[in-house]
Write a protein that holds these residues in place. Structure first.
Motif, short mmCIF file in Angstrom:
data_model
loop_
_atom_site.label_atom_id
_atom_site.label_comp_id
_atom_site.label_asym_id
_atom_site.label_seq_id
_atom_site.Cartn_x
_atom_site.Cartn_y
_atom_site.Cartn_z
N UNK A 99 0.81 -1.22 0.00
CA UNK A 99 0.00 0.00 0.00
C UNK A 99 0.84 1.28 0.00
N UNK A 100 1.85 1.41 0.87
CA UNK A 100 2.66 2.62 0.80
C UNK A 100 3.47 2.73 -0.49
N UNK A 101 3.90 1.60 -1.04
CA UNK A 101 4.63 1.64 -2.30
C UNK A 101 3.75 2.21 -3.41
N UNK A 102 2.49 1.78 -3.42
CA UNK A 102 1.58 2.24 -4.46
C UNK A 102 1.06 3.65 -4.22
N UNK A 103 1.37 4.23 -3.08
CA UNK A 103 1.10 5.65 -2.87
C UNK A 103 2.33 6.47 -3.24
N UNK A 104 3.51 5.89 -2.98
CA UNK A 104 4.75 6.59 -3.29
C UNK A 104 4.97 6.78 -4.77
N UNK A 105 4.64 5.76 -5.57
CA UNK A 105 4.91 5.90 -7.00
C UNK A 105 4.01 6.93 -7.67
N UNK A 106 2.75 6.99 -7.26
CA UNK A 106 1.86 8.00 -7.86
C UNK A 106 2.19 9.39 -7.33
N UNK A 107 2.76 9.45 -6.12
CA UNK A 107 3.21 10.75 -5.62
C UNK A 107 4.33 11.29 -6.50
N UNK A 108 5.25 10.42 -6.89
CA UNK A 108 6.34 10.84 -7.76
C UNK A 108 5.84 11.19 -9.16
N UNK A 109 4.87 10.43 -9.63
CA UNK A 109 4.28 10.74 -10.94
C UNK A 109 3.57 12.10 -10.90
N UNK A 110 2.87 12.37 -9.80
CA UNK A 110 2.22 13.67 -9.63
C UNK A 110 3.23 14.79 -9.62
N UNK A 111 4.38 14.56 -8.96
CA UNK A 111 5.43 15.58 -8.93
C UNK A 111 5.92 15.88 -10.34
N UNK A 112 6.08 14.84 -11.16
CA UNK A 112 6.50 15.07 -12.55
C UNK A 112 5.51 15.94 -13.30
N UNK A 113 4.23 15.66 -13.11
CA UNK A 113 3.20 16.41 -13.83
C UNK A 113 3.07 17.85 -13.32
N UNK A 114 3.30 18.06 -12.03
CA UNK A 114 3.27 19.42 -11.49
C UNK A 114 4.38 20.26 -12.11
N UNK A 115 5.58 19.68 -12.19
CA UNK A 115 6.70 20.39 -12.81
C UNK A 115 6.43 20.62 -14.30
N UNK A 116 5.86 19.62 -14.96
CA UNK A 116 5.55 19.75 -16.39
C UNK A 116 4.55 20.87 -16.64
N UNK A 117 3.53 20.97 -15.79
CA UNK A 117 2.55 22.06 -15.94
C UNK A 117 3.21 23.42 -15.71
N UNK A 118 4.10 23.47 -14.74
CA UNK A 118 4.78 24.72 -14.42
C UNK A 118 5.69 25.17 -15.57
N UNK A 119 6.38 24.22 -16.19
CA UNK A 119 7.31 24.53 -17.29
C UNK A 119 6.64 24.53 -18.65
N UNK A 120 5.35 24.15 -18.68
CA UNK A 120 4.61 24.02 -19.95
C UNK A 120 5.34 23.09 -20.91
N UNK A 121 5.76 21.95 -20.36
CA UNK A 121 6.53 20.98 -21.13
C UNK A 121 5.68 19.73 -21.36
N UNK A 122 5.34 19.46 -22.62
CA UNK A 122 4.51 18.29 -22.92
C UNK A 122 5.26 17.02 -22.53
N UNK A 123 4.49 15.98 -22.22
CA UNK A 123 5.07 14.77 -21.67
C UNK A 123 4.86 13.54 -22.55
N UNK A 124 4.50 13.77 -23.80
CA UNK A 124 4.26 12.63 -24.69
C UNK A 124 5.56 11.92 -25.07
N UNK A 125 6.61 12.70 -25.28
CA UNK A 125 7.89 12.11 -25.67
C UNK A 125 8.71 11.74 -24.44
N UNK A 126 9.40 10.63 -24.51
CA UNK A 126 10.09 10.09 -23.34
C UNK A 126 11.21 11.00 -22.86
#
Length: 498
Positions: A342-369
């Motif tokens: 359970x904590x592992x599956x909360x930690x990974x989405x927390x990190x994914x959310x962090x990526x998306x927050x930074x992406x929104x802030x930088x206006x950087x699309x995330x389709x390309x790896x």
């Protein structure tokens, strides 16, 4: 048993009745295109079946929160049942639904962008920093904790090796399309968490109902550490009633819903499911340790157990004892899944959310790896570097900052609903549904940081100062909103007031 059964019924009715009212206030429109349909990128904006999104959302916001928080909350007494029930219906459900649906309406935007669009650029910047700090902290903790537990189960594998294994999984979950890893495994773990809760409830009602705590036992503070019920209990039970962390997770699923009418089932519904899980574990913890032969009834038995294991992780011990005793071998396996997976599956989405927050802030699309890697590699380095730091003291502030995050989200939701009422001319007072919990949680958050040991820690004879200061701040927020609302209703430019 009466208190538990009534609480369970009220939670279900809350979803069916109050959840429908909140949906009506927002004006969910099945014809409006969702971000998943307009912005499909095969990575984050991916249409998924509603049942799958529900289970993912449930596990995203649940983890160990509604279990551990509820167990620690029942130490305050049967009043914990009231907070779980009414907090879930009138605060947590509203908070999660609004954070999810505001993201849907704003193109799948992350929490800081949602809140900032309603409360101004200054708050947006503050929310960006606060959200990232919380998510990185939570990710690191939910990597180190399970690694230590796994090392205890398999001592031949070192702590650092387990840490690297979990970290590698986090990297994959952060970078891969949401339907490739999270979308496949989360529904399974979500179902397991629900199954464990239902199993505990069946055994408790069938064989131990006479020992369950009741509201008739009294609503006085049963905590023995000298801490006041208000605001401490309302922060101890966070995920089982209302949690700001949920607001960082809802946008993940807002990018996957295909119909606005799914929002009530996914966002409000997952919160109610979490409330039910918290209710079960609060009752179980308050029931399991009863020993009439020793003169220990309900919560008294739990208090005695905690005294015997002072300094240990009481919540984890309770989960282990209850699961193994009431569910046997299956319970032991489920306990391991609950405490480790359970904590592992909360930690990974927390990190994914962090990526998306930074992406929104930088206006950087995330389709390309490679663009995902540009953001993720520094986050990976930061998280892994923090595993070498002892930040136990810092973690103690998580509960407060978590609820503070919820405060800002509720105020943003209030502004959003007010604007929606003015613009559409329908349900103009629908904002009352969010401003009431916003005011309450403002009072909780401010008084907590002034009274709690990890805050100012006002002595008992000066706690009234903390309550008075919290009341002043809460009243000031109400006045500011009233002034803004009056001016906005007259159609004056918003920029003048930010």
């Amino acid at each position: 048993m009466f208190t538990f059964i009534v609480s369970l019924i009220v939670l279900v009715l809350g979803f069916l009745i109050y959840g429908t009212m909140v949906e009506k206030v927002l004006g969910a429109d099945p014809k409006r295109k969702t971000p998943a349909m307009e912005k499909q990128d095969g990575v984050d904006y991916v249409p998924l079946p509603a049942w799958r999104i529900f289970l993912i959302q449930f596990l995203n916001i649940a983890g160990l929160g509604p279990i551990f928080g509820a167990i620690m909350g029942i130490f305050f007494g049967p009043s914990a049942f009231l907070w779980i029930v009414f907090g879930t219906i009138f605060a947590g459900g509203v908070h999660d639904y609004l954070s999810g649906m505001m993201s849907v309406r704003k193109g799948g935007a992350s929490l800081p962008e949602i809140v900032g669009s309603e409360l101004g650029m200054g708050i947006r910047q503050f929310m960006r920093v606060l959200s990232l700090v919380l998510l990185v902290l939570l990710t690191t903790t939910f990597m180190s904790g399970p690694a230590a537990l796994l090392h205890g189960l398999a001592e031949s594998v070192s702590f650092r090796v387990w840490l690297l294994i979990i970290f590698a999984y986090y990297m994959l979950a952060t970078l891969l399309p949401i339907d490739k890893l999270i979308g496949q495994f989360y529904p399974v773990f979500g179902a397991v968490l629900l199954f464990m809760g239902v199993g505990i409830m069946v055994v408790m009602l069938g064989w131990h109902s006479s020992e369950m705590p009741e509201l008739t036992d009294g609503l006085h503070n049963r905590q023995t550490n000298g801490l006041p019920l208000f605001p401490m209990m309302f922060v101890s039970i966070a995920c089982g009633a209302i949690s700001g962390f949920h607001g960082t997770q809802s946008p993940l699923m807002a990018r996957c819903v295909t119909n606005e009418r799914q929002g009530r089932w996914i966002f409000y519904g997952a919160m109610v499911a979490e409330g039910i899980l918290a209710l079960i574990w609060a009752a179980a913890a308050g029931t399991f340790f009863a020993d009439p032969e020793q003169g220990l009834y309900g919560i008294d038995g739990l208090q005695a157990f905690a005294a015997e294991h002072k300094g240990e992780n009481i919540a984890a011990l309770v989960v282990d004892r209850v699961s193994r005793s009431w569910l046997g071998m299956v319970g032991g396996i489920l306990a391991i899944v609950g405490v480790i997976a359970a904590p592992i599956t909360s930690g990974d989405t927390a990190l994914r959310s962090a990526r998306l927050i930074v992406a929104d802030f930088l206006h950087l699309e995330q389709k390309t790896i490679w663009k995902r890697l540009v953001i993720s590699v520094p986050l990976f380095a930061l998280v892994f570097g923090m595993t070498f730091v002892n930040f136990d003291v810092v973690w103690r502030y998580f509960s407060w900052t978590n609820q503070t995050l919820a405060v800002f989200t509720l105020w943003a939701g209030t502004v959003f609903l007010f604007k929606n009422g003015v613009e559409t001319g329908a349900m103009k007072r629908g904002w009352l549904m969010s401003i009431i919990p916003a005011l309450f949680m403002t009072m909780v958050s401010v008084s907590y940081i002034l009274i709690a040991p990890e805050g100012v820690h006002l002595p008992e004879n000066l706690r009234w100062v903390g309550y008075l200061a919290a009341a002043v701040v809460t009243l000031a927020c109400l006045v500011l909103f009233a002034v803004w609302a009056k001016r906005y209703a007259r159609r004056k430019p918003l920029d003048a007031y930010y």
